[in-house]
Design a protein around this motif. Structure first.
Motif, PDB file in Angstrom:
ATOM      1  N   LEU A   5      76.389 -23.390  14.992  1.00  0.00           N
ATOM      2  CA  LEU A   5      75.290 -23.763  15.865  1.00  0.00           C
ATOM      3  C   LEU A   5      75.471 -23.269  17.291  1.00  0.00           C
ATOM      4  O   LEU A   5      74.534 -23.244  18.057  1.00  0.00           O
ATOM      5  N   TYR A  20      69.289 -24.854  25.507  1.00  0.00           N
ATOM      6  CA  TYR A  20      68.538 -25.702  24.595  1.00  0.00           C
ATOM      7  C   TYR A  20      67.414 -26.410  25.342  1.00  0.00           C
ATOM      8  O   TYR A  20      67.455 -26.564  26.556  1.00  0.00           O
ATOM      9  N   PRO A  23      62.653 -31.649  22.562  1.00  0.00           N
ATOM     10  CA  PRO A  23      61.276 -31.662  22.055  1.00  0.00           C
ATOM     11  C   PRO A  23      60.349 -32.233  23.122  1.00  0.00           C
ATOM     12  O   PRO A  23      60.712 -33.157  23.853  1.00  0.00           O
ATOM     13  N   GLN A 109      58.983 -28.374  19.223  1.00  0.00           N
ATOM     14  CA  GLN A 109      59.348 -29.189  18.061  1.00  0.00           C
ATOM     15  C   GLN A 109      60.828 -29.001  17.720  1.00  0.00           C
ATOM     16  O   GLN A 109      61.342 -27.881  17.766  1.00  0.00           O
ATOM     17  N   ASP A 110      61.464 -30.097  17.360  1.00  0.00           N
ATOM     18  CA  ASP A 110      62.878 -30.075  16.970  1.00  0.00           C
ATOM     19  C   ASP A 110      63.110 -28.989  15.916  1.00  0.00           C
ATOM     20  O   ASP A 110      62.351 -28.880  14.956  1.00  0.00           O
ATOM     21  N   GLY A 111      64.127 -28.162  16.113  1.00  0.00           N
ATOM     22  CA  GLY A 111      64.482 -27.115  15.163  1.00  0.00           C
ATOM     23  C   GLY A 111      63.898 -25.745  15.482  1.00  0.00           C
ATOM     24  O   GLY A 111      64.332 -24.744  14.927  1.00  0.00           O
ATOM     25  N   GLU A 112      62.918 -25.681  16.375  1.00  0.00           N
ATOM     26  CA  GLU A 112      62.339 -24.391  16.746  1.00  0.00           C
ATOM     27  C   GLU A 112      63.274 -23.638  17.692  1.00  0.00           C
ATOM     28  O   GLU A 112      64.191 -24.209  18.279  1.00  0.00           O
ATOM     29  N   ARG A 113      62.992 -22.343  17.864  1.00  0.00           N
ATOM     30  CA  ARG A 113      63.699 -21.503  18.839  1.00  0.00           C
ATOM     31  C   ARG A 113      62.650 -20.681  19.575  1.00  0.00           C
ATOM     32  O   ARG A 113      61.610 -20.355  19.021  1.00  0.00           O
ATOM     33  N   TRP A 131      67.217 -23.124  21.735  1.00  0.00           N
ATOM     34  CA  TRP A 131      67.026 -23.961  20.556  1.00  0.00           C
ATOM     35  C   TRP A 131      66.439 -25.285  20.995  1.00  0.00           C
ATOM     36  O   TRP A 131      66.916 -25.892  21.954  1.00  0.00           O
ATOM     37  N   GLN A 133      66.148 -29.090  20.394  1.00  0.00           N
ATOM     38  CA  GLN A 133      66.937 -30.094  19.678  1.00  0.00           C
ATOM     39  C   GLN A 133      66.777 -31.454  20.318  1.00  0.00           C
ATOM     40  O   GLN A 133      66.643 -31.578  21.527  1.00  0.00           O
ATOM     41  N   THR A 134      66.781 -32.479  19.485  1.00  0.00           N
ATOM     42  CA  THR A 134      66.713 -33.845  19.964  1.00  0.00           C
ATOM     43  C   THR A 134      68.076 -34.231  20.514  1.00  0.00           C
ATOM     44  O   THR A 134      69.087 -34.034  19.839  1.00  0.00           O
TER      45      THR A 134
END
Length: 145
Positions: A5, A20, A23, A109-113, A131, A133-134
């Protein structure tokens, strides 16, 4: 899994560690970008002058500070990166910095890049991948309006 990661970037002598974003809050058109660290191991100071991204109309460098129980933010023209220094720009860090995204074209949104281009005074431009990430735990009083 942690190594998979991790994502680091270089811009000249500078090291950009794990950019990072959190969201975005539903209904708001703002977001924020952080970095685990910005490192300048070199012998010359540098400055982060600006940033751009296709996911937002504009990006500002913001300084945060705690005022009682409220996190206050203000735009600053640049972020100093002294020689042989390391800055942490993490979510929830009081009296720190982050990049503020304005007029998001879609919610983060969580998980997007997404790509972000950083412009430094000495190191020039460098595109990094951010990235979404929450955070592990929310920062008290840290809400973007």
């Amino acid at each position: 899994m942690g190594a998979a990661l991790a994502h680091d970037f270089k811009a000249g002598e500078l090291r950009i560690d794990h950019p990072y974003a959190t969201p975005s809050v539903p209904g708001l058109k703002t977001g924020a970008v952080y970095f685990r660290t910005l490192r300048n191991p070199g012998v010359q100071a540098d400055r982060l002058l600006s940033a751009t991204t296709p996911v937002a109309a504009r990006v500002e460098i913001h300084q945060m500070r705690m005022d009682g129980d409220v996190m206050r933010m203000r735009a600053v023209p640049a972020l100093a990166l002294p020689a042989r220094s390391e800055l942490q720009l993490r979510h929830g860090t009081p009296n720190g910095h982050h990049l503020m995204l304005f007029e998001l074209k879609a919610p983060l949104q969580d998980g997007e890049r997404f790509p972000l281009t950083l412009r430094f005074e000495r190191a020039g431009e460098r595109e990094v991948m951010v990235w979404v990430q929450t955070p592990r735990r929310p920062a008290p009083g840290h809400v973007h309006h």
